[in-house]
Write a protein that holds these residues in place. Structure first.
Motif, PDB file in Angstrom:
ATOM      1  N   SER A 147       4.314   9.164   7.624  1.00 49.37           N
ATOM      2  CA  SER A 147       3.892   7.960   8.348  1.00 49.37           C
ATOM      3  C   SER A 147       3.648   6.767   7.432  1.00 49.37           C
ATOM      4  O   SER A 147       3.538   5.637   7.902  1.00 49.37           O
ATOM      5  CB  SER A 147       2.628   8.247   9.155  1.00 49.37           C
ATOM      6  OG  SER A 147       1.510   8.464   8.307  1.00 49.37           O
ATOM      7  N   THR A 148       3.577   7.001   6.127  1.00 55.25           N
ATOM      8  CA  THR A 148       3.180   5.939   5.205  1.00 55.25           C
ATOM      9  C   THR A 148       4.386   5.183   4.661  1.00 55.25           C
ATOM     10  O   THR A 148       5.291   5.775   4.066  1.00 55.25           O
ATOM     11  CB  THR A 148       2.371   6.522   4.030  1.00 55.25           C
ATOM     12  OG1 THR A 148       1.170   7.098   4.551  1.00 55.25           O
ATOM     13  CG2 THR A 148       2.004   5.439   3.025  1.00 55.25           C
ATOM     14  N   GLY A 149       4.387   3.865   4.866  1.00 52.42           N
ATOM     15  CA  GLY A 149       5.383   3.000   4.268  1.00 52.42           C
ATOM     16  C   GLY A 149       4.850   2.368   2.997  1.00 52.42           C
ATOM     17  O   GLY A 149       3.666   2.498   2.651  1.00 52.42           O
ATOM     18  N   VAL A 150       5.713   1.678   2.281  1.00 56.06           N
ATOM     19  CA  VAL A 150       5.282   0.997   1.052  1.00 56.06           C
ATOM     20  C   VAL A 150       4.254  -0.068   1.424  1.00 56.06           C
ATOM     21  O   VAL A 150       4.541  -0.962   2.225  1.00 56.06           O
ATOM     22  CB  VAL A 150       6.470   0.336   0.339  1.00 56.06           C
ATOM     23  CG1 VAL A 150       5.989  -0.356  -0.938  1.00 56.06           C
ATOM     24  CG2 VAL A 150       7.548   1.352   0.022  1.00 56.06           C
ATOM     25  N   PRO A 151       3.033  -0.012   0.890  1.00 53.49           N
ATOM     26  CA  PRO A 151       2.023  -1.020   1.236  1.00 53.49           C
ATOM     27  C   PRO A 151       2.484  -2.417   0.822  1.00 53.49           C
ATOM     28  O   PRO A 151       3.004  -2.609  -0.280  1.00 53.49           O
ATOM     29  CB  PRO A 151       0.797  -0.589   0.429  1.00 53.49           C
ATOM     30  CG  PRO A 151       1.030   0.846   0.079  1.00 53.49           C
ATOM     31  CD  PRO A 151       2.505   0.985  -0.054  1.00 53.49           C
ATOM     32  N   GLY A 152       2.267  -3.390   1.695  1.00 57.41           N
ATOM     33  CA  GLY A 152       2.761  -4.729   1.404  1.00 57.41           C
ATOM     34  C   GLY A 152       1.698  -5.788   1.201  1.00 57.41           C
ATOM     35  O   GLY A 152       1.992  -6.872   0.679  1.00 57.41           O
ATOM     36  N   ALA A 153       0.452  -5.514   1.594  1.00 61.32           N
ATOM     37  CA  ALA A 153      -0.569  -6.563   1.597  1.00 61.32           C
ATOM     38  C   ALA A 153      -0.851  -7.100   0.201  1.00 61.32           C
ATOM     39  O   ALA A 153      -0.969  -8.315  -0.007  1.00 61.32           O
ATOM     40  CB  ALA A 153      -1.861  -6.035   2.228  1.00 61.32           C
ATOM     41  N   VAL A 154      -0.968  -6.225  -0.794  1.00 64.34           N
ATOM     42  CA  VAL A 154      -1.322  -6.672  -2.140  1.00 64.34           C
ATOM     43  C   VAL A 154      -0.201  -7.508  -2.746  1.00 64.34           C
ATOM     44  O   VAL A 154      -0.442  -8.573  -3.334  1.00 64.34           O
ATOM     45  CB  VAL A 154      -1.659  -5.465  -3.035  1.00 64.34           C
ATOM     46  CG1 VAL A 154      -1.842  -5.897  -4.477  1.00 64.34           C
ATOM     47  CG2 VAL A 154      -2.926  -4.771  -2.533  1.00 64.34           C
ATOM     48  N   ALA A 155       1.038  -7.047  -2.602  1.00 65.30           N
ATOM     49  CA  ALA A 155       2.167  -7.823  -3.130  1.00 65.30           C
ATOM     50  C   ALA A 155       2.260  -9.179  -2.449  1.00 65.30           C
ATOM     51  O   ALA A 155       2.543 -10.202  -3.094  1.00 65.30           O
ATOM     52  CB  ALA A 155       3.467  -7.046  -2.939  1.00 65.30           C
ATOM     53  N   MET A 156       2.031  -9.206  -1.149  1.00 67.91           N
ATOM     54  CA  MET A 156       2.082 -10.466  -0.410  1.00 67.91           C
ATOM     55  C   MET A 156       1.007 -11.428  -0.882  1.00 67.91           C
ATOM     56  O   MET A 156       1.265 -12.619  -1.111  1.00 67.91           O
ATOM     57  CB  MET A 156       1.920 -10.198   1.084  1.00 67.91           C
ATOM     58  CG  MET A 156       2.046 -11.431   1.955  1.00 67.91           C
ATOM     59  SD  MET A 156       1.065 -11.300   3.448  1.00 67.91           S
ATOM     60  CE  MET A 156      -0.579 -11.547   2.791  1.00 67.91           C
ATOM     61  N   LEU A 157      -0.217 -10.920  -1.057  1.00 66.65           N
ATOM     62  CA  LEU A 157      -1.301 -11.770  -1.548  1.00 66.65           C
ATOM     63  C   LEU A 157      -1.001 -12.275  -2.955  1.00 66.65           C
ATOM     64  O   LEU A 157      -1.303 -13.428  -3.287  1.00 66.65           O
ATOM     65  CB  LEU A 157      -2.614 -10.999  -1.520  1.00 66.65           C
ATOM     66  CG  LEU A 157      -3.225 -10.770  -0.138  1.00 66.65           C
ATOM     67  CD1 LEU A 157      -4.330  -9.726  -0.211  1.00 66.65           C
ATOM     68  CD2 LEU A 157      -3.757 -12.070   0.457  1.00 66.65           C
ATOM     69  N   GLY A 158      -0.411 -11.424  -3.766  1.00 66.13           N
ATOM     70  CA  GLY A 158      -0.058 -11.851  -5.111  1.00 66.13           C
ATOM     71  C   GLY A 158       0.936 -13.000  -5.098  1.00 66.13           C
ATOM     72  O   GLY A 158       0.784 -13.978  -5.855  1.00 66.13           O
ATOM     73  N   ASN A 437      -1.668   3.570   4.759  1.00 67.14           N
ATOM     74  CA  ASN A 437      -1.250   3.212   6.114  1.00 67.14           C
ATOM     75  C   ASN A 437      -0.456   4.326   6.783  1.00 67.14           C
ATOM     76  O   ASN A 437       0.109   5.197   6.117  1.00 67.14           O
ATOM     77  CB  ASN A 437      -0.405   1.934   6.063  1.00 67.14           C
ATOM     78  CG  ASN A 437       0.955   2.180   5.427  1.00 67.14           C
ATOM     79  OD1 ASN A 437       1.899   2.641   6.072  1.00 67.14           O
ATOM     80  ND2 ASN A 437       1.086   1.868   4.136  1.00 67.14           N
ATOM     81  N   ASN A 438      -0.427   4.279   8.120  1.00 66.14           N
ATOM     82  CA  ASN A 438       0.517   5.096   8.887  1.00 66.14           C
ATOM     83  C   ASN A 438       1.483   4.169   9.626  1.00 66.14           C
ATOM     84  O   ASN A 438       1.883   4.407  10.760  1.00 66.14           O
ATOM     85  CB  ASN A 438      -0.213   5.992   9.895  1.00 66.14           C
ATOM     86  CG  ASN A 438      -0.898   5.215  10.998  1.00 66.14           C
ATOM     87  OD1 ASN A 438      -1.826   4.468  10.721  1.00 66.14           O
ATOM     88  ND2 ASN A 438      -0.447   5.363  12.236  1.00 66.14           N
ATOM     89  N   GLN A 439       1.886   3.102   8.934  1.00 65.74           N
ATOM     90  CA  GLN A 439       2.619   2.030   9.583  1.00 65.74           C
ATOM     91  C   GLN A 439       3.985   2.437  10.112  1.00 65.74           C
ATOM     92  O   GLN A 439       4.512   1.820  11.037  1.00 65.74           O
ATOM     93  CB  GLN A 439       2.789   0.880   8.589  1.00 65.74           C
ATOM     94  CG  GLN A 439       2.864  -0.487   9.211  1.00 65.74           C
ATOM     95  CD  GLN A 439       1.570  -0.877   9.890  1.00 65.74           C
ATOM     96  OE1 GLN A 439       1.487  -0.842  11.114  1.00 65.74           O
ATOM     97  NE2 GLN A 439       0.569  -1.211   9.119  1.00 65.74           N
ATOM     98  N   LEU A 440       4.577   3.492   9.567  1.00 65.75           N
ATOM     99  CA  LEU A 440       5.914   3.861  10.014  1.00 65.75           C
ATOM    100  C   LEU A 440       5.906   4.429  11.431  1.00 65.75           C
ATOM    101  O   LEU A 440       6.960   4.480  12.085  1.00 65.75           O
ATOM    102  CB  LEU A 440       6.556   4.847   9.036  1.00 65.75           C
ATOM    103  CG  LEU A 440       6.713   4.332   7.595  1.00 65.75           C
ATOM    104  CD1 LEU A 440       7.551   5.299   6.772  1.00 65.75           C
ATOM    105  CD2 LEU A 440       7.309   2.928   7.556  1.00 65.75           C
ATOM    106  N   THR A 441       4.742   4.822  11.927  1.00 66.27           N
ATOM    107  CA  THR A 441       4.679   5.231  13.330  1.00 66.27           C
ATOM    108  C   THR A 441       4.754   4.037  14.272  1.00 66.27           C
ATOM    109  O   THR A 441       4.729   4.211  15.492  1.00 66.27           O
ATOM    110  CB  THR A 441       3.411   6.054  13.626  1.00 66.27           C
ATOM    111  OG1 THR A 441       2.255   5.299  13.264  1.00 66.27           O
ATOM    112  CG2 THR A 441       3.426   7.369  12.867  1.00 66.27           C
TER     113      THR A 441
END
Length: 584
Positions: A147-158, A437-441
């Protein structure tokens, strides 16, 4: 950096819409004895200014204000707010999740969308959530490593902080690191999530984190420490956002995803390859304002479609009757049904499927869809917008576990950001002190095609799942900042944000009053609602119109935001959460 100047859009939109607005305003303005007028005619002599933060936890709000007081930008403050939210509100968002951020640049008038949505691993297939030819149950899928995709929040904030930051990145994490090391007081809402008896709250990782030395669970008022989170925050401050995507932090994420039954295929190469995307904001006129949202894979286009339908004469007359009118709420519900039917059919990752954005917002198509609202019974069917390829309805389930915050700095720059780990505590798996995350669901569980028709939101390698996150920036006809808002709530986000916009911009309510209005969510044949907030007279009027309310069983709204009212920020924080809205 890809940005979108909206000055030309504003000029064009207002020229095209002012004549229509005159007719519309005649239809929707309240009569002299019909209550307070809406604020559609409000003008300002100067750009909005003054520090403003609204977020779902007071500790996060204070962290953001501290950055602003030091001269930091709205994006600088957003980094600090997310770092604290991920610690004190881990059920909703965090370093292991993703987000969409809208940034308004007061100096240039530009609005930029930063897409930090998670991506599927390179090894993902359309049958990601199948086992022995049969789809997994939703909870089995959530709790799996798949269910876990590559986390994006930190890269986006950077990336956003590189583009819009003023302070040094390393100076933005002090409050989060201190709170993690010294401890923070468990809030009642977090305590309620910790006390859940199943699912992500009872995984081996959650049990280890949320169990006190005496073997009992943490409760409201306890002090909870997270030294692993403090170490992660220190590494990010020292090494930059990239520290999460390579080296020991990345390896820890991959190791956790590969543990236990149904391991995932996420690799360190997937993390190293992740890139946030700066996209052009999608902006359209609403009354005499311009509403800007993220384009797909956000479902913000659907929110704009609902607002466009709301401006058609029949819908506008019904909505103009105000927040106590059964006719207004009935129209609101029917417009939602039409919106969701189209959203579920057409919206997905534009890198993989063609999303008919222009067609969904085409004036003739919008008028045809809105004309169906008065006679609509049962579930709405999707239409066929210009340029739309008819697709099979998907099987996406989108639970709630999200947060939203708004920041305005002293220069009038603004951030509206919706952020999530998807379900409550995400997948229930932890790495480096935070939940993954379980974002892929959020993908459809059906294959890429069904009965020969493509599913827009099917799983594919490297694809971003469709999202309901719809952070909003509102501008006036001079392209100046008027407001910002957004909400958590899974697929109900669209309904919640639409209520906030209609409550403030059509019904003329103070922001807090608009946010505290009852929620009504109309997807498919039923009507989920805050039944306790609809009085008996209003419920009876809705029932007479075929709108029979049932308690909303999904996670509720958490609207946060504000509207500039001449010389001050009129802020609001949804009373269904624990947030606050503060100015300085």
């Amino acid at each position: 950096m890809l940005t979108s100047s909206i000055r030309a859009l504003v000029a064009f939109a207002m020229m095209a819409s002012l004549t229509a607005c005159q007719t519309l305003n005649d239809a929707v303005s309240r009569s002299a004895d019909g209550g307070a007028p809406a604020i559609v005619g409000q003008t300002r002599s100067a750009p909005a200014h003054g520090l403003f933060v609204a977020a779902a936890n007071p500790l996060a709000v204070e962290a953001g204000l501290a950055i602003l007081r030091r001269g930091g930008s709205a994006v600088d403050a957003a980094v600090a707010i997310q770092a604290v939210l991920g610690l004190v509100e881990p059920q909703s968002s965090g370093l292991g999740g993703g987000s969409f951020m809208m940034v308004f640049n007061a100096g240039t008038g530009e609005v930029t969308t930063y897409d930090g949505r998670e991506t599927a691993p390179s090894a993902a297939t359309p049958e990601l959530f199948y086992e022995n030819g049969t789809p997994l149950s939703f909870m089995d899928a959530v709790l799996s490593g798949r269910s876990t995709g590559v986390p994006g929040a930190v890269a986006m904030l950077g990336q956003a902080q590189k583009d819009h930051g003023i302070l040094a990145w390393s100076d933005l994490f002090g409050d989060a690191e201190r709170l993690a090391r010294d401890g923070f007081v468990v809030s009642p809402r977090l305590a309620g999530m910790i006390a859940l008896t199943g699912g992500q709250a009872r995984t081996e990782w959650a049990n280890a984190y949320f169990t006190r030395p005496d073997g009992t669970r943490y409760v409201a008022g306890d002090t909870l420490r997270n030294p692993a989170y403090a170490e992660t925050i220190a590494a990010l401050a020292r090494e930059g956002a990239g520290a999460l995507y390579s080296g020991p932090l990345a390896q820890a994420i991959v190791d956790t995803v590969h543990e236990g039954p149904r391991p995932g295929a996420l690799s360190t190469a997937d993390l190293a390859a992740y890139r946030p995307v700066a996209r052009e904001a999608l902006c359209r006129p609403f009354r005499i304002y311009v509403v800007c949202i993220p384009p797909p894979p956000s479902s913000g286009v659907s929110l704009l479609q609902l607002l466009a339908m709301a401006e058609t004469p029949v819908a506008a007359r019904a909505l103009a009757q105000g927040e106590t009118s059964p006719q207004a709420w009935t129209m609101f519900a029917q417009l939602q049904r039409l919106m969701y039917a189209d959203r579920d059919r057409y919206v997905g990752d534009p890198a993989f499927v063609g999303v008919p954005v222009a067609g969904l917002l085409d004036p003739d198509y919008v008028a045809d869809r809105a004309a169906l609202a008065p006679g609509l019974t049962g579930s709405a069917s999707a239409g066929t917008p210009p340029g739309g390829i008819f697709r099979a309805p998907d099987a996406t389930q989108e639970p709630a576990g999200t947060s939203h915050f708004v920041v305005v700095d002293a220069r009038g720059n603004a951030v509206s950001m919706t952020t999530t780990v998807e379900s409550i505590f995400g997948s229930g798996r932890m790495a480096n002190g935070y939940f993954l995350n379980n974002q892929l669901t959020d993908f459809s569980f059906t294959p890429t095609t069904r009965e020969g028709q493509p599913v827009a939101n099917a799983v594919a390698a490297g694809k971003r799942p469709r999202s309901s996150m719809s952070p909003v920036i509102i501008l006036d006809q001079q392209g100046r900042l008027v407001g910002a808002m957004g909400s958590p709530g899974g697929s109900s986000i669209l309904a919640y944000v639409a209520k906030g916009l209609i409550g403030t911009l059509v019904w003329g309510l103070p922001v807090q009053a608009a946010f505290d209005l009852p929620n009504l969510v109309a997807k498919g044949p039923g009507f989920g609602a805050d039944t306790s907030r609809f009085g008996p007279t209003l419920q009876a009027g809705l029932a007479a119109n075929g709108i029979v309310l049932a308690p909303n069983t999904s996670e509720n709204s958490g609207l946060h935001g504000g509207i500039w009212r001449g010389d001050h920020w009129d802020g609001g924080a949804d009373d269904r959460r624990e947030g606050v809205a503060r100015t300085d």
